[in-house]
Every structure is written in structure tokens, then in C-alpha cells.
Design an enzyme around this catalytic site. Structure first.
Site, PDB file in Angstrom:
ATOM      1  N   HIS A 176      22.005   1.885 -12.548  1.00 43.61           N
ATOM      2  CA  HIS A 176      22.409   1.726 -13.945  1.00 43.61           C
ATOM      3  C   HIS A 176      21.133   1.760 -14.796  1.00 43.61           C
ATOM      4  O   HIS A 176      20.076   1.343 -14.334  1.00 43.61           O
ATOM      5  CB  HIS A 176      23.095   0.358 -14.063  1.00 43.61           C
ATOM      6  N   LYS A 185      31.547  -9.739 -16.426  1.00 44.95           N
ATOM      7  CA  LYS A 185      32.152  -8.879 -15.408  1.00 44.95           C
ATOM      8  C   LYS A 185      32.818  -9.689 -14.301  1.00 44.95           C
ATOM      9  O   LYS A 185      33.263  -9.129 -13.300  1.00 44.95           O
ATOM     10  CB  LYS A 185      31.085  -7.971 -14.791  1.00 44.95           C
ATOM     11  N   CYS A 231      26.315   4.803 -18.227  1.00 44.45           N
ATOM     12  CA  CYS A 231      24.950   4.254 -18.199  1.00 44.45           C
ATOM     13  C   CYS A 231      24.216   4.648 -16.929  1.00 44.45           C
ATOM     14  O   CYS A 231      23.457   3.841 -16.362  1.00 44.45           O
ATOM     15  CB  CYS A 231      24.947   2.737 -18.352  1.00 44.45           C
ATOM     16  N   GLN A 283      27.855  -5.595 -10.139  1.00 42.89           N
ATOM     17  CA  GLN A 283      29.164  -5.184  -9.630  1.00 42.89           C
ATOM     18  C   GLN A 283      29.556  -5.920  -8.352  1.00 42.89           C
ATOM     19  O   GLN A 283      30.711  -5.841  -7.943  1.00 42.89           O
ATOM     20  CB  GLN A 283      29.175  -3.663  -9.371  1.00 42.89           C
ATOM     21  N   ASP A 286      20.424  -5.757  -8.070  1.00 43.94           N
ATOM     22  CA  ASP A 286      21.319  -5.707  -9.222  1.00 43.94           C
ATOM     23  C   ASP A 286      22.724  -5.963  -8.702  1.00 43.94           C
ATOM     24  O   ASP A 286      23.337  -5.086  -8.096  1.00 43.94           O
ATOM     25  CB  ASP A 286      21.206  -4.331  -9.887  1.00 43.94           C
TER      26      ASP A 286
HETATM   27  C1  LIG Z   1      25.382  -1.962 -11.737  1.00 40.74           C
HETATM   28  C2  LIG Z   1      25.185  -2.503 -13.113  1.00 40.74           C
HETATM   29  N1  LIG Z   1      23.977  -2.954 -13.497  1.00 40.74           N
HETATM   30  C3  LIG Z   1      23.754  -3.468 -14.718  1.00 40.74           C
HETATM   31  C4  LIG Z   1      24.754  -3.544 -15.659  1.00 40.74           C
HETATM   32  C5  LIG Z   1      24.424  -4.104 -17.009  1.00 40.74           C
HETATM   33  O1  LIG Z   1      25.101  -5.307 -17.255  1.00 40.74           O
HETATM   34  P1  LIG Z   1      25.096  -5.945 -18.724  1.00 40.74           P
HETATM   35  O2  LIG Z   1      25.476  -4.854 -19.670  1.00 40.74           O
HETATM   36  O3  LIG Z   1      26.113  -7.012 -18.658  1.00 40.74           O
HETATM   37  O4  LIG Z   1      23.717  -6.451 -18.997  1.00 40.74           O
HETATM   38  C6  LIG Z   1      26.040  -3.076 -15.292  1.00 40.74           C
HETATM   39  C7  LIG Z   1      27.183  -3.117 -16.224  1.00 40.74           C
HETATM   40  O5  LIG Z   1      27.213  -2.574 -17.293  1.00 40.74           O
HETATM   41  C8  LIG Z   1      26.242  -2.545 -14.012  1.00 40.74           C
HETATM   42  O6  LIG Z   1      27.445  -2.088 -13.647  1.00 40.74           O
END
Ligand SMILES: Cc1ncc(COP(=O)(O)O)c(C=O)c1O
Ligand SMILES: Cc1ncc(COP(=O)(O)O)c(C=O)c1O
Ligand code: FES
Ligand code: FES
Lengths: 142, 436, 436, 142
Positions: free
Chosen positions: B150, B253, B391, B230, B227
Site C-alpha cells: 500500500h 478497519k 492505493c 488487513q 503492515d
Molecule cells: C495494507 C494496508 N496498509 C495501509 C493502509 C492504510 O491505512 P490507513 O488509511 O487507515 O492509515 C491500508 C488501508 O487503507 C491497507 O489496506
């Protein structure tokens, strides 16, 4: 719990007439322990004679709880060996943090500080001088 | 007084009386029953279409108990934490710290001091890239990432690499949507200081073998950031078991409120790090010229925290644990496979990601229908999916598409919602070929 | 269709139906009536003591409409914003951006693009110190602060000064609690690049002449950041009128939810700045090696934002405007002066801060009673005040005390609450002198 | 609003049979305009003859809305002077953003795009090619 359960007469008495409280000459100070959450501090000195703590004195600024607990501490230490003192300190700190129970006999007038345990923000007040004593023993190399 | 002096202190805060009377504790796992705990799932949209919410990888819906605790917090114990010696202040502090402990236990962390509240995964990763990376990386040092990250686990590292002269290396993504682990082992032979990778891909649904990857990185002398945006919502995750140095995830999430997330860090590493944000709460002594830092976790929590968010996340964790993280993992995977089966029956649909172990996220394309037109069209049937680069622009490039469509399920979704998805996609194909 | 093509688009989102039926619109200003909008103010604590909440400079309580909109948001339109093409996503996005516009109008900003959502004042100031300061400051450059800053507007500058070789200079605080403005003018003669100062002191209640200070700093070629954490909740604040380059404030101090705050920045300055946090939402193009940034305000809003917090803050702004910011300013000041009058009647009480223009924060000490003991003692009477260094250790040093007590009022407080405060302080003095 | 109010027949017709859509040789391309929110793009070329736009052609990838709006744009531009074109573009963009109203006569078949205005996330789809045209005029120095 009423306010006079927290600030019991015994505690107030120690606060108003702290035992072994006495302005220390800078050279005497073994430990200057600070409570960063409020800016208060306790300065402490102690002596060991024949393997036993002989004398504990302190000065500094603090709230009623911190001064009273320092006063009570300074009454209990003399006569103990350093190891006994360390055990007492550890027990007391664990008690204040709610991690350990102590019986009436062990507590004595420290029971007057038990009410502090319900106020996590004040626990540091009640343990500051005990931490200082622990550090003083280390400083003395005993 | 003397009678109670030797018993443990009575709780200051009466237990939260949640009035929402949830179904979650009331029997074996039954998604249909649990849906009653999520009022929003009963919504009808665009007239009379029942909502089929299939955008859970973006954000999940919230059970009544989470919403309820927010109201209750603001109506019964709102105050600033950690420094207010009054009834509300003690309550708020106690509940805020209780939430931290719940999260500590949930992710198997050895100490609550290693649980830092942030705004979300993105901020958590930025803290590490900046507070650890900017001070620790030297020119020529290497950071290993993967081709399926991401943007949140890519862009912060690009910046810190540029600033420090470190180099980025990428584990390639294989055609089935898994990582090229042989390449990973080769990459670890360099001067690798940090390996940062996603536990589960938000596009492909791939579950990466993060425990093994962590062990390999450690053997190569690198730190590891996982990370877990998910994965923490989807399955049991234990930092002790994974043995990673950092773990980042987002509350929104995993049934929690917006604006709250977590950075777990190994204590020894956090202790050596300088703070990220500075200001109130995170200091010990301040003079005009200089400052010293508070202990963990406060060192990394400058300013008034998102108290209601943390408490809400604690209640979300309670809910998840009552459903059971193994149950969620198994159900999500089963439902994702059901979705794939239904979608594959539609000619011209292509699924991205065929990993043997997967989460509830299913990305695909439909021949002749642009993902954004598809999302817009099926929304009219009450079906909510995501379209776009998700993203993950570099991964899109790897897949050879500018954008994809993604349906992502959670434990409250039903097979019939996926049937509706398939039907609606068929209709869309027809519509964009022949018109209405 | 053709009939509607030339009229403006109908609103997608039905207006929020707030069920809480607030008093705020129902007649001329009457704090007693407005209290009904704040359920928490009716709380009884420690048995039968009615809560007197006098810790508003730390955080304010929330009206029913703010709590209500959080519930409503989570139960009717929760979704991720900006990228979700579905009913909930469009709703959430529209309401999130509507909140931004409300705040834009509230602070008189020329464009909503200059309104950036952050976690709070602390993060807002860190963004500027880091994203502007780390790139713009050179060795020998100067930053002018004051001796009355909150740690949030001091520690970030200490770090950036250390990193860049810039120097900090401090405007001294005079004995009446106002700034030494002659010294300020002298300090501006140096190589000053940034002047950062608080609008209202959270300790002394002093209202600084920030408009004049800004003009002087601009004349000296410096940028200006105003810490408005205490002023935006308290009085009309217009960035156009002040003409400052940055303005920072927190939602939780102005009836809003926790975890949300604002950084206003002048467009030209924000446009030249590099981002602070990086990741999702704030990018335009991303490859594995490199990225470009989205337009304002997204450039500074990495990751999933605190959607419910922003919407809640918008509703808080609605509420404040219905009360009227001039009304709040005048009432708070009147009540603070009443408090001072009552406290001064108690022998041994010393008030800190005698500025001619002041807010609702009143700091004091009581001879023979430590501030923390005082706060703890009067809490038993249901009275909530703050004790400590109030995140302003350098100012404490200037005042010659380790800590103070602070009562801080807001428009929902009453004179009788201050009478109770005075009585309880008297009791405390007695108690700590003679025991119960 | 029903989905076929957004995707009206006129729009679908332009999407399926975009006018002046034709693969461009790389040398011809005046502007390559991208929609960063989705990764789609439009490439565009145009000529000016005797002070009037003579020819507009485009290729690229995009959603139905972006292709249809590019197709309609390419039909309206020829015959206009650059200044007239710029005014039309500005009016259309303002209309799509909900900042300005346009009457039926001015709109013509662009009325089929009016539904997009209710979906802020899609407005960029409908304006991308118009921005590209604006940039093309600048490139041509007219
Ligand atoms: C794998 C992963 N990493 C990072 C993020 C970023 O999370 P957030 O937007 O809540 O900071 C997300 C979700 O958008 C994600 O799916
Ligand atoms: C003047 C001032 N500046 C900054 C802050 C920091 O605000 P926050 O903790 O919401 O980031 C506060 C409040 O604590 C304040 O009163
Ligand atoms: S308040 Fe400072 S030691 Fe108790
Ligand atoms: S979705 Fe890409 S241009 Fe419309």
C-alpha cells in the site's frame, strides 16, 4: 470513599510534622528524586553503620501525600539491613501499584496511604521518596 | 478503611453499561444474527435497495456497542487524560489505559508500554520511517519492501531513503499474487537494515508468510515492520509469535472508530528511538532551551490523545474476540472463495490474486466495463464495492491495469450478497454493451 | 432529466436530522438553559455532589448535537472518503468536505484548500515546524517564541532549531502576565524567519495582541504561526483579519470530538511546502522509486482521515455560532473576573495573570495547600479543576512555582459554581491546616 | 435518480462510438492529460486554421463518462475561435462543478452529462478532456 479516607489523620499528621525532615546541606544530598508530572522533588541522605541503616533525613517540596510517605519511610528504614530495606521498598511499591497485597501487620501506619491506590495519578507521590531511598542504598554501595 | 487496606483497590469506574443488547454473545457463529448488531447493514439505499456493503477492506462498519460507548463516554466521563485530578479525569484516564491493555492482550504484546496510539496505519508507519529511519539509516543501507505494498508502506520509505542515502529494494510479485520468496532471500544478502512488508495485500488478498519472512530478515540483521492493516481485523495476530519489531494497524478497519490506530513496537527498539511528534504529554522536563522525554508509551503520544477513539477501539476488540478471530478468518476466506466462484462464471471477468491462503478481498476486472463505471452502476443496486488503484499504483502497473474493482467481505456478509453482486455485474456488462 | 439540467444539483445527502432537540436556538443567551444541551453537566459525582466542571481549558464538554451526529454518522453513512464510488462513500465524502467548509467560514479563511485536518494543535504545530522548518531554516536563522508558550509550541521548535542550527529567542513575560512587546520589537531586528506565539495563554488567560504582533513580524520578514488552541473556542478569530500564515487549534477544546484539530495555512506557503506524513490519499502518482503529491489540502492529509471527528467538529462549530462568539468571549471574561473576585477574598490566595484582556482561565495558588492536594480535595465536592505545570514548565519557573491550580470556565458555567469553588477552597485550607 | 439518468443513451452512444477517437502517432500528441484519482488519461491533438479550430482528435483510456465527454468536446470545438473555445471550456467546467448554470440551448447534448454533477468523485472524469483542450490551445500559442 470520602476525602478523609484519603487524607487520614495519620497522613495529615506526618504531612504537618514530617519526621526526619530537615534542610540538607548540598554536600550531604545523596539523591535528588523528582516527580516529573508535578515538578516536586525530595532530597535525601542516609548512613549505614554496622551493616544497618542508621539515619535517614530528607528535605524538598511536595504534596501532602509525598511528604507524609517520605516521613513514614524515614521512620521505618533505620535498623534494617540494606537487603531488608530493599525488600520493604519493593513490597511497598508493588502494594501502591495494586500489584501485591500486604497484611495489616506489615503495613502498620502505611495503611493510611492505601487510599492513594485508587488514584493512579497520585501513586507517584506516594512512592517518590521510596524510590529515592532505593537509589541512596545503591549510591552507598551497600 | 483499615478493613479494606489489604484487599485490592475497588474499581473507580463502574463497568460500562451498554444498552445496545448485542447478539454477539448469544450463540454459535451466525452472520445473519450478528448483522443485527450493525444497524447500518439494514439500510435501504436508492429507494428500496438493501445495502450490500462489500467495501470492508476500505473500512468496516461498527457494531452498536462501539457507537454506544462513544455516546456513553461523552455523556458520562469525558475529560482530558493523565493529568486531571478529578472524577471525570480519573475515569477517562482509567478507561483510556484499559483500552491500551485490551489491545496489548489482543495482539499478544508483552507490555502495554509498547502499544502506541496513532491516527492509523499510515501514521504508525511514518513514525517508524521517520523516528527510526532518519536517525539510523546511512548511505548505502538497504530497505527491503515488496511490490504489493500500500502507498502507506512505500512513500514514507522513499522519502527517508532520499534523505539518508539508503536504497530501496523490492520483492517481486509472482503471477499468482504471492511474493517471490527466493528473491526475498537474495535481497536480504545486502546491507539490509529494515524489511517492511504487508501481512495481507489489500488488493490481492494474499496472506504473506510473515513469520518466516521475519525470521529471515532477523537472521540478516534487519529490523522488521509488518503492515497489519488487513490482517489484525481478519485473523489472530500475535507479535510474540511473529516476533516482528513493529506492527501497524488501523482501528477503522476492525470495527473501531475513525481517527485511531496502533503502532506496536518492541520495547528495546522504542526505547532507543527519539520521539516523532513533540509537545505536551510526551515530555518529562522542559526548559526554554531543552527538553527530556517521558517514558513509553507517552514518549510517542504528544498532545491530547483521541480518547474516545481508543476506548471505542477497545470495545471493538471485545466484539471481535467474542466472534473469534479464527472464526472470522475461516468465514472470510470461505466467502471470498464463494465470490470468486460466482464471478468466474461471468464471461470476461478476470480475478487478480490466486494465493493459496487469502483474506476476504477479491479484486477483478470486467471486460468492456471500466471499474469506476462498474462501481457506479452496481451502486444503483445497493451494492458497495471499491474501484481504483486501491492505493497500490505500482502493483496496478505489475498487473497491467490502471485500476481494478474490489469486493471485500467481512464476517457479517452473506452469500446472497455475493449472488446479488454477480447478477448486478452481469447487468452492467449488458448495459455498457447494449444500453438500457 | 432535461428539466433539471440547468438547476443546481440537488443535495445528495438528506440534511442531518438531529433528534436531540437542543436549547441553543431557543432564545437569548442563557447559560442555565444551554446547560440542558450538555447531559454530562447534570451528573452527580461522589454520591450526591453536582458536577461543577471548571477544567474547560483542558477540554470542553460536548453538546447533544455533537454526540448525536457521531451516532448518526456510524449508523447511516460510515464509509471511507474520497475514493469510494458508492452511496455511503459519496455521503461520507460530502459531509466530510462540508465540515471543512464550515471551518473555513468559521475562521474566515479564503479557501477550504487551506484548512487541513490534523489530530489537534500539537500535530498542527509539528507539521509546520517539521515540513516548513526543517527545509527552510538555515544556521543562524532565528525563531521568536514567547515565555508563555504551551510545550506544544516550544518543544517542536527546539528540535527543529537543533537540527537546522537555527536559534530560539523568547519574548519575556512581564509581572502582570502580558508580553514585553518592546522586547518583541527588539528581537525582530535579528534574522527572524518565524514568529510563533499563543493567542491566549492557557495558564494566565492573557489575550496577546496577535494582530499587531503579526504585522510587526511580517514587517521584519518573518512568517507567523498563531497557537489558537485557547482562542478559537473563546472569541471570533479570523485569519484574514489577523493575517497570520498559520493558525493551529484543537476540536476537543471547542465542543468537538477528540482526535481532530485543524491547521490553517496561507495557500502560497502551503503550496511551497513538502508534505509531512506520506502514504495514501496524499499522492498523485506513485512508482516504486518516486512519488508526486496531490493538491491541497490532501497533500497534508495522508491516510484515512478521522471522518467522524471532522463531521463532529463541523456540528460543534454550528453550535458555537448559534451561541455567538462575541457572547462567549464576553461571558467567559465576566465569569473569570467574578472567579478572581471570589478567590481574592480568601486569605493566602494568589492569582497569576492580571492582563487587561483575558479569557476564562484563572490560575492561582493557595498558601499551605499543594495544588494537587487542592484539586483532589475539592474534587470530593464535585468540583473539577486542574493542578500542575499545565504543560508550561518554563512559565512555571518564571512564576516561581512548580505548579499552579487552574479553574477555567466556559459559557455553560454559572456564578454559583464559582461560589462553590471558593467555599471548597476555604474548607481545604482549613483541612490541611487543622485536619478534619 | 436512476442509473440511466446518469448513463443516458446519448452518453452511452458517445462512449461506444466516440467521435474523433483515433490512435494518435506519438509525434502528433499535444497534451497527455491524466486523471490521477484513477490512472486514466486522454491524449489530444488539434489544429488551428484561419483563426479557428479546425480539427480535434484524441485517444487514451478512460471510463464511459470520460470518453463520452471527450467525444462531445471534440464535436463542439471545430469552428470556434480559440477565445470562444476557452470561454466554452470555462463555462462547462464551472457547470460541472456546480458553480454555474447553463441553459438548454448552450448545453445541447452536454445536458446528458449533467447527472455527473451529483457525484463529485466523477466530475474529474467529465472535465479531463476539456482541461486537455485548454492546455492544447496554450501549447499552440493561440
Ligand atoms: C495494507 C494496508 N496498509 C495501509 C493502509 C492504510 O491505512 P490507513 O488509511 O487507515 O492509515 C491500508 C488501508 O487503507 C491497507 O489496506
Ligand atoms: C495554548 C495551547 N496550545 C496547545 C495546546 C495543545 O493542544 P492539544 O493537546 O489538543 O494538541 C493546548 C492545550 O492543551 C493549549 O492550551
Ligand atoms: S503532587 Fe507532586 S509529589 Fe505529589
Ligand atoms: S474513472 Fe478514470 S476518467 Fe473516469
Amino acid at each position: 470513599m470520602e476525602v478523609d479516607d484519603l487524607y487520614q489523620d495519620i497522613l495529615l499528621d506526618h504531612f504537618k510534622h514530617p519526621r526526619h525532615f530537615q534542610p540538607l546541606a548540598d554536600g550531604e544530598v545523596l539523591v535528588d528524586e523528582e516527580n516529573p508530572t508535578c515538578g516536586d522533588h525530595i532530597r535525601l541522605t542516609a548512613r549505614v553503620e554496622n551493616g544497618r541503616i542508621a539515619d535517614v533525613r530528607f528535605d524538598g517540596k511536595g504534596c501532602a501525600i509525598s511528604l507524609a510517605s517520605a516521613s513514614m519511610m524515614s521512620e521505618r528504614m533505620p535498623g534494617l539491613t540494606p537487603d531488608e530495606a530493599r525488600r520493604r521498598i519493593a513490597d511497598y511499591v508493588a502494594f501502591m501499584r495494586g500489584e501485591k497485597e500486604l497484611d495489616e501487620g506489615t503495613l502498620g501506619d502505611l495503611a493510611a496511604l492505601a487510599g492513594v491506590r485508587q488514584f493512579p495519578l497520585r501513586v507517584k507521590c506516594a512512592t517518590m521518596s521510596w524510590h529515592a531511598m532505593d537509589k541512596a542504598l545503591k549510591k552507598l554501595g551497600v | 478503611m483499615s478493613n479494606t487496606s489489604s484487599s485490592s483497590p475497588p474499581p473507580l469506574v463502574p463497568p460500562v453499561a451498554c444498552v445496545c443488547n448485542e447478539q454477539v454473545g448469544a450463540g454459535p457463529f451466525d452472520p445473519r444474527r450478528l448483522r443485527q448488531d450493525f444497524p447500518i447493514l439494514a439500510l435501504t439505499v436508492h429507494g428500496d435497495k438493501t445495502l450490500a456493503y462489500l467495501d470492508n477492506a476500505a473500512t468496516t462498519q461498527k457494531p452498536a456497542s462501539v457507537v454506544c460507548v462513544l455516546c456513553e463516554y461523552y455523556q458520562a466521563c469525558n475529560a482530558n487524560v493523565h493529568r486531571s485530578i478529578h472524577y471525570l479525569g480519573e475515569q477517562a484516564t482509567q478507561r483510556f489505559e484499559e483500552a491500551r491493555k485490551k489491545i496489548q492482550r489482543f495482539i499478544g504484546a508483552p507490555s502495554e508500554r509498547s502499544v502506541i496510539f496513532t491516527r492509523g496505519t499510515t501514521e504508525s508507519i511514518n513514525v517508524v520511517a521517520s523516528a527510526w529511519g532518519r536517525r539510523s539509516l546511512k548511505p548505502g543501507d538497504e530497505i527491503v519492501l515488496t511490490g504489493m505494498e500500500h502507498h502507506s508502506n512505500l512513500v514514507p520509505w522513499q522519502l527517508v531513503a532520499k534523505e539518508t542515502g539508503a536504497r530501496l529494494k523490492f520483492v517481486p510479485v509472482l503471477d499468482d499474487g504471492t511474493l517471490d520468496l527466493e528473491a526475498y532471500e537474495r535481497l536480504l544478502k545486502g546491507r539490509v537494515r529494515m524489511a517492511a512488508f504487508t501481512h495481507i495485500s489489500n488488493v490481492l488478498g494474499t496472506v504473506n508468510p510473515v513469520k518466516r519472512m521475519t525470521a529471515l530478515a532477523h537472521a540478516a540483521g534487519a529490523l522488521v515492520l509488518v503492515d497489519a492493516a488487513q490482517s489484525v481485523p481478519n485473523r489472530p495476530v500475535s507479535v510474540t509469535d511473529l516476533d516482528c519489531d513493529f506492527l501497524a494497524f488501523s482501528g477503522h478497519k476492525m470495527l473501531g472508530p475513525t481517527g485511531i490506530g496502533v503502532l506496536y513496537g518492541r520495547l528495546e527498539v522504542l526505547e532507543r528511538m527519539e520521539p516523532f511528534l513533540t509537545g505536551g504529554e510526551m515530555i518529562s522536563r522542559v526548559t526554554l532551551e531543552d527538553s527530556t522525554w517521558a517514558d513509553l508509551p507517552q514518549k510517542f503520544e504528544a498532545g491530547t490523545p483521541h480518547v474516545s477513539g481508543a476506548i471505542g477501539l477497545g470495545v471493538a476488540v471485545d466484539y471481535l474476540q467474542r466472534v473469534g478471530m479464527e472464526t472470522i478468518r475461516d468465514y472470510d476466506e470461505r466467502l471470498a472463495r464463494y465470490a470468486i466462484g460466482r464471478l468466474e462464471q461471468i464471461p470476461g471477468v478476470r480475478i487478480f490474486g490466486r494465493a493459496p491462503e487469502r483474506s476476504g478481498a477479491v479484486s477483478f476486472e470486467v471486460e468492456g466495463v471500466h471499474p469506476h463505471d462498474l462501481a457506479q452502476f452496481i451502486d444503483r443496486d445497493g451494492i458497495a464495492i471499491r474501484a481504483g488503484h486501491l492505493c497500490a499504483q505500482p502493483l496496478m502497473k505489475r498487473l497491467g491495469v490502471p485500476a481494478v474493482s474490489r469486493a471485500s467481505v467481512y464476517f457479517y456478509n452473506l452469500e446472497e450478497e455475493l449472488d446479488r453482486l454477480a447478477q448486478s455485474i452481469l447487468k452492467a456488462k449488458e448495459f455498457f454493451r447494449h444500453g438500457s
